[in-house]
Design a protein around this motif. Structure first.
Motif, PDB file in Angstrom:
ATOM      1  N   LEU A   2      33.101  25.157  38.731  1.00 28.76           N
ATOM      2  CA  LEU A   2      33.488  26.394  39.406  1.00 28.76           C
ATOM      3  C   LEU A   2      33.771  26.139  40.885  1.00 28.76           C
ATOM      4  CD1 LEU A   2      33.994  29.401  39.291  1.00 28.76           C
ATOM      5  CD2 LEU A   2      31.542  29.767  39.546  1.00 28.76           C
ATOM      6  N   ALA A   3      32.930  25.337  41.515  1.00 27.36           N
ATOM      7  CA  ALA A   3      33.138  25.013  42.929  1.00 27.36           C
ATOM      8  C   ALA A   3      34.433  24.228  43.123  1.00 27.36           C
ATOM      9  CB  ALA A   3      31.950  24.224  43.467  1.00 27.36           C
ATOM     10  N   GLN A   4      34.731  23.295  42.214  1.00 22.86           N
ATOM     11  CA  GLN A   4      35.934  22.466  42.330  1.00 22.86           C
ATOM     12  C   GLN A   4      37.205  23.270  42.061  1.00 22.86           C
ATOM     13  OE1 GLN A   4      35.026  19.961  44.060  1.00 22.86           O
ATOM     14  NE2 GLN A   4      35.674  18.285  42.746  1.00 22.86           N
ATOM     15  N   LYS A   5      37.167  24.099  41.003  1.00 22.39           N
ATOM     16  CA  LYS A   5      38.356  24.862  40.613  1.00 22.39           C
ATOM     17  C   LYS A   5      38.554  26.110  41.465  1.00 22.39           C
ATOM     18  CE  LYS A   5      38.388  23.566  35.740  1.00 22.39           C
ATOM     19  NZ  LYS A   5      38.442  24.096  34.377  1.00 22.39           N
ATOM     20  N   GLY A   6      37.456  26.684  41.936  1.00 22.11           N
ATOM     21  CA  GLY A   6      37.538  27.919  42.710  1.00 22.11           C
ATOM     22  C   GLY A   6      37.416  29.169  41.863  1.00 22.11           C
ATOM     23  N   ASP A   7      37.841  29.072  40.601  1.00 25.10           N
ATOM     24  CA  ASP A   7      37.691  30.189  39.678  1.00 25.10           C
ATOM     25  C   ASP A   7      37.703  29.675  38.239  1.00 25.10           C
ATOM     26  OD1 ASP A   7      40.411  30.021  38.650  1.00 25.10           O
ATOM     27  OD2 ASP A   7      41.044  30.988  40.511  1.00 25.10           O
ATOM     28  N   MET A   8      37.172  30.489  37.339  1.00 29.62           N
ATOM     29  CA  MET A   8      37.118  30.148  35.912  1.00 29.62           C
ATOM     30  C   MET A   8      37.210  31.431  35.098  1.00 29.62           C
ATOM     31  SD  MET A   8      33.872  27.500  35.788  1.00 29.62           S
ATOM     32  CE  MET A   8      33.798  27.539  34.008  1.00 29.62           C
ATOM     33  N   THR A   9      37.769  31.322  33.905  1.00 27.84           N
ATOM     34  CA  THR A   9      37.764  32.429  32.955  1.00 27.84           C
ATOM     35  C   THR A   9      36.764  32.084  31.863  1.00 27.84           C
ATOM     36  OG1 THR A   9      40.079  32.917  33.417  1.00 27.84           O
ATOM     37  CG2 THR A   9      39.167  33.798  31.366  1.00 27.84           C
ATOM     38  N   VAL A  10      35.829  32.995  31.600  1.00 25.81           N
ATOM     39  CA  VAL A  10      34.759  32.754  30.634  1.00 25.81           C
ATOM     40  C   VAL A  10      34.477  34.032  29.852  1.00 25.81           C
ATOM     41  CG1 VAL A  10      33.643  30.967  32.037  1.00 25.81           C
ATOM     42  CG2 VAL A  10      32.980  33.354  32.333  1.00 25.81           C
ATOM     43  N   LEU A  29      35.465  34.353  36.973  1.00 31.15           N
ATOM     44  CA  LEU A  29      34.450  34.040  37.980  1.00 31.15           C
ATOM     45  C   LEU A  29      35.142  33.417  39.178  1.00 31.15           C
ATOM     46  CD1 LEU A  29      31.676  32.294  35.834  1.00 31.15           C
ATOM     47  CD2 LEU A  29      31.722  34.655  36.626  1.00 31.15           C
ATOM     48  N   ILE A  30      34.706  33.790  40.367  1.00 29.38           N
ATOM     49  CA  ILE A  30      35.243  33.223  41.597  1.00 29.38           C
ATOM     50  C   ILE A  30      34.106  32.518  42.314  1.00 29.38           C
ATOM     51  CG2 ILE A  30      36.325  33.743  43.819  1.00 29.38           C
ATOM     52  CD1 ILE A  30      37.544  36.229  42.468  1.00 29.38           C
ATOM     53  N   ALA A  31      34.358  31.295  42.739  1.00 33.25           N
ATOM     54  CA  ALA A  31      33.325  30.512  43.427  1.00 33.25           C
ATOM     55  C   ALA A  31      32.901  31.204  44.717  1.00 33.25           C
ATOM     56  CB  ALA A  31      33.852  29.112  43.732  1.00 33.25           C
ATOM     57  N   HIS A  32      31.593  31.136  44.997  1.00 35.78           N
ATOM     58  CA  HIS A  32      31.035  31.709  46.217  1.00 35.78           C
ATOM     59  C   HIS A  32      29.819  30.883  46.582  1.00 35.78           C
ATOM     60  CE1 HIS A  32      29.034  34.585  48.867  1.00 35.78           C
ATOM     61  NE2 HIS A  32      30.240  35.093  49.049  1.00 35.78           N
TER      62      HIS A  32
END
Length: 89
Positions: A37-45, A68-71
């Motif tokens: 998540l940190a590397q991609k910046g966002d994920m769909t789950v 999801l958006i990295a924070h």
């Protein structure tokens, strides 16, 4: 099927990832999910919640596909449930 709790300053949600999805992220634990998540910046789950199945028993089942958006204050933890886990498609 593996469940993880995503914890932010505002709320907590449970997500589910298959073995293949985890493998694509480069691991099989909460650290791999957090790193991806940190590397991609966002994920769909898939978000998971407890529902009654057709037989009346409680199940941990997918309810919505979410983004999801990295924070920096986001935390990922493994999540265990006493209920049967219904895999997503």
């Amino acid at each position: 099927m593996n469940l993880f709790k995503i914890i932010t300053v505002k709320d907590e949600i449970v997500i589910g990832l298959t073995a293949d999805e985890l493998k694509a992220l480069g691991g099989d634990d909460a650290g791999a999910v957090a790193h991806a998540l940190a590397q991609k910046g966002d994920m769909t789950v898939w978000q998971y919640n407890v529902h009654r199945g057709a037989n009346g028993e409680l199940q941990q089942a997918p309810t919505a596909k979410i983004g999801l958006i990295a924070h920096s204050s986001l935390r990922v933890e493994p999540y265990t449930t006493p209920y049967t886990i219904v895999p997503h498609q």
